[in-house]
Design an enzyme around this catalytic site. Structure first.
Site, PDB file in Angstrom:
ATOM      1  N   ASP A  11      16.621  61.825  12.341  1.00 41.77           N
ATOM      2  CA  ASP A  11      17.308  63.120  12.277  1.00 41.77           C
ATOM      3  C   ASP A  11      16.947  63.725  10.914  1.00 41.77           C
ATOM      4  OD1 ASP A  11      19.199  65.189  12.953  1.00 41.77           O
ATOM      5  OD2 ASP A  11      20.603  64.265  11.571  1.00 41.77           O
ATOM      6  N   SER A  12      17.442  64.932  10.661  1.00 44.73           N
ATOM      7  CA  SER A  12      17.198  65.534   9.352  1.00 44.73           C
ATOM      8  C   SER A  12      18.079  64.890   8.270  1.00 44.73           C
ATOM      9  CB  SER A  12      17.486  67.035   9.415  1.00 44.73           C
ATOM     10  OG  SER A  12      18.837  67.248   9.786  1.00 44.73           O
ATOM     11  N   TYR A  43      16.825  71.347   9.517  1.00 47.00           N
ATOM     12  CA  TYR A  43      15.784  71.640  10.502  1.00 47.00           C
ATOM     13  C   TYR A  43      16.088  72.940  11.261  1.00 47.00           C
ATOM     14  CZ  TYR A  43      13.676  66.881  10.434  1.00 47.00           C
ATOM     15  OH  TYR A  43      13.022  65.716  10.114  1.00 47.00           O
ATOM     16  N   GLU A 152      26.705  67.481   5.446  1.00 44.15           N
ATOM     17  CA  GLU A 152      25.886  66.720   4.483  1.00 44.15           C
ATOM     18  C   GLU A 152      26.568  66.649   3.117  1.00 44.15           C
ATOM     19  OE1 GLU A 152      22.931  65.022   4.673  1.00 44.15           O
ATOM     20  OE2 GLU A 152      22.762  65.343   6.836  1.00 44.15           O
ATOM     21  N   CYS A 184      24.509  69.537  18.177  1.00 44.53           N
ATOM     22  CA  CYS A 184      23.782  69.163  16.963  1.00 44.53           C
ATOM     23  C   CYS A 184      24.434  67.852  16.545  1.00 44.53           C
ATOM     24  CB  CYS A 184      23.948  70.219  15.877  1.00 44.53           C
ATOM     25  SG  CYS A 184      23.430  69.660  14.234  1.00 44.53           S
ATOM     26  N   HIS A 186      24.995  66.520  13.882  1.00 42.68           N
ATOM     27  CA  HIS A 186      25.899  66.580  12.721  1.00 42.68           C
ATOM     28  C   HIS A 186      27.331  66.984  13.126  1.00 42.68           C
ATOM     29  CE1 HIS A 186      22.216  66.680  10.275  1.00 42.68           C
ATOM     30  NE2 HIS A 186      22.980  66.434   9.222  1.00 42.68           N
TER      31      HIS A 186
END
Ligand code: DGL
Length: 262
Positions: A11-12, A43, A152, A184, A186
């Site tokens: 993943d990012s 991303y 994040e 997503c 996240h």
């Protein structure tokens, strides 16, 4: 390639850990190599060309690690790069959107909302994949570009974040969705906040469907690991300490190595 080769997952950033935490429930006896591409994060606002280049580098990295499968624990790259790269490697590739859409389509909902990144929304990935299996379902897609940064940086409980989350939720509720897909990886980190406003059961975290379908496919192809010893290795392309901190909610990562794929 043997059954005991590792599974790559990427993943990012920390988003893919929401998938990883489900994978280890369905497939506890596997070796995993996780890659969080924190250098290229987010991303969601990158072009298809940029993401194809990035994904190819990650697949090459996993190839060098002799994986038996790669789990695309990222909706954006699944939506924009899977079709381009899927035939270039001799290991299995599991893209999240395509893998879960069929199961969701079969559940019999009439109106489905999707929260996703700008890239996934612009590609209409969930709408296309769900309607492929059931074109009687209405699918409403809303991009939430700020949510990845919120997760994040661990800013879920900040007032500004809560206001932003509520804003997108209010917009979504106008469509009266039966279910809302957290499209997503996240976004499941925001379930605590989202659940302040509506029933948590309204949300679909695709990770559960995804992990089960990967388990079934590996089993059907006789690719389950037979070793007792198992290893979980974590790599990121930048800021390992921040990754370890933000990961807490889904999987407490002990050791993270920094690696550049350039
Ligand atoms: N977690 C990823 C996804 O599922 C990528 C988010 C981002 O980096 O924008 O789309």
């Amino acid at each position: 390639m043997s059954n005991n080769c590792p599974i790559g997952i990427f993943d990012s950033g920390v988003g893919g850990l929401s998938v990883f935490s489900q994978l280890i429930k369905f497939l506890p006896n596997e070796n995993y190599i996780y890659f969080g591409d924190t250098e290229n994060l987010p991303y969601g606002n990158k072009t298809k060309e940029e993401l194809v280049q990035i994904s190819a580098k990650i697949f090459d990295f996993f190839k060098s690690k002799k994986v038996k499968a790669v789990v695309m624990a990222c909706n954006t790259t699944s939506a924009l790069t899977y079709d381009v790269l899927k035939n270039n490697y001799d290991f299995k590739i599991y893209p999240v959107v395509q893998n879960v859409a069929e199961q969701i389509a079969k559940e019999g909902h009439k109106n489905i909302g999707v929260f996703a990144t700008q890239g996934t929304v612009n590609a209409h990935a969930y709408k296309t994949e769900i309607q492929k299996h059931n074109n009687g379902i209405n699918v409403f897609e809303i991009a939430c570009p700020e949510w990845v940064r919120i997760v994040e940086n661990g800013l879920q409980e900040e007032e500004e974040s809560i206001n932003n989350i509520k804003l997108h939720l209010d917009e979504m509720l106008l469509y009266k969705p039966d279910k809302i897909i957290l499209g997503c990886t996240h976004y499941p980190y925001l379930l605590n906040v989202l659940s302040k406003f509506i029933q948590p059961a309204t949300f679909i975290n695709p990770a559960q469907y995804f992990a089960q379908s990967i388990y079934e496919d590996l089993k059907n192809n006789n690719l389950l690991c037979s070793e007792e010893e198992k290893e979980h290795t974590f790599f990121v392309s930048k800021n390992p300490a921040q990754f370890a901190k933000a990961s807490k909610l889904f999987y407490k990562v002990q050791e993270v190595k920094e690696i550049s794929l350039q």
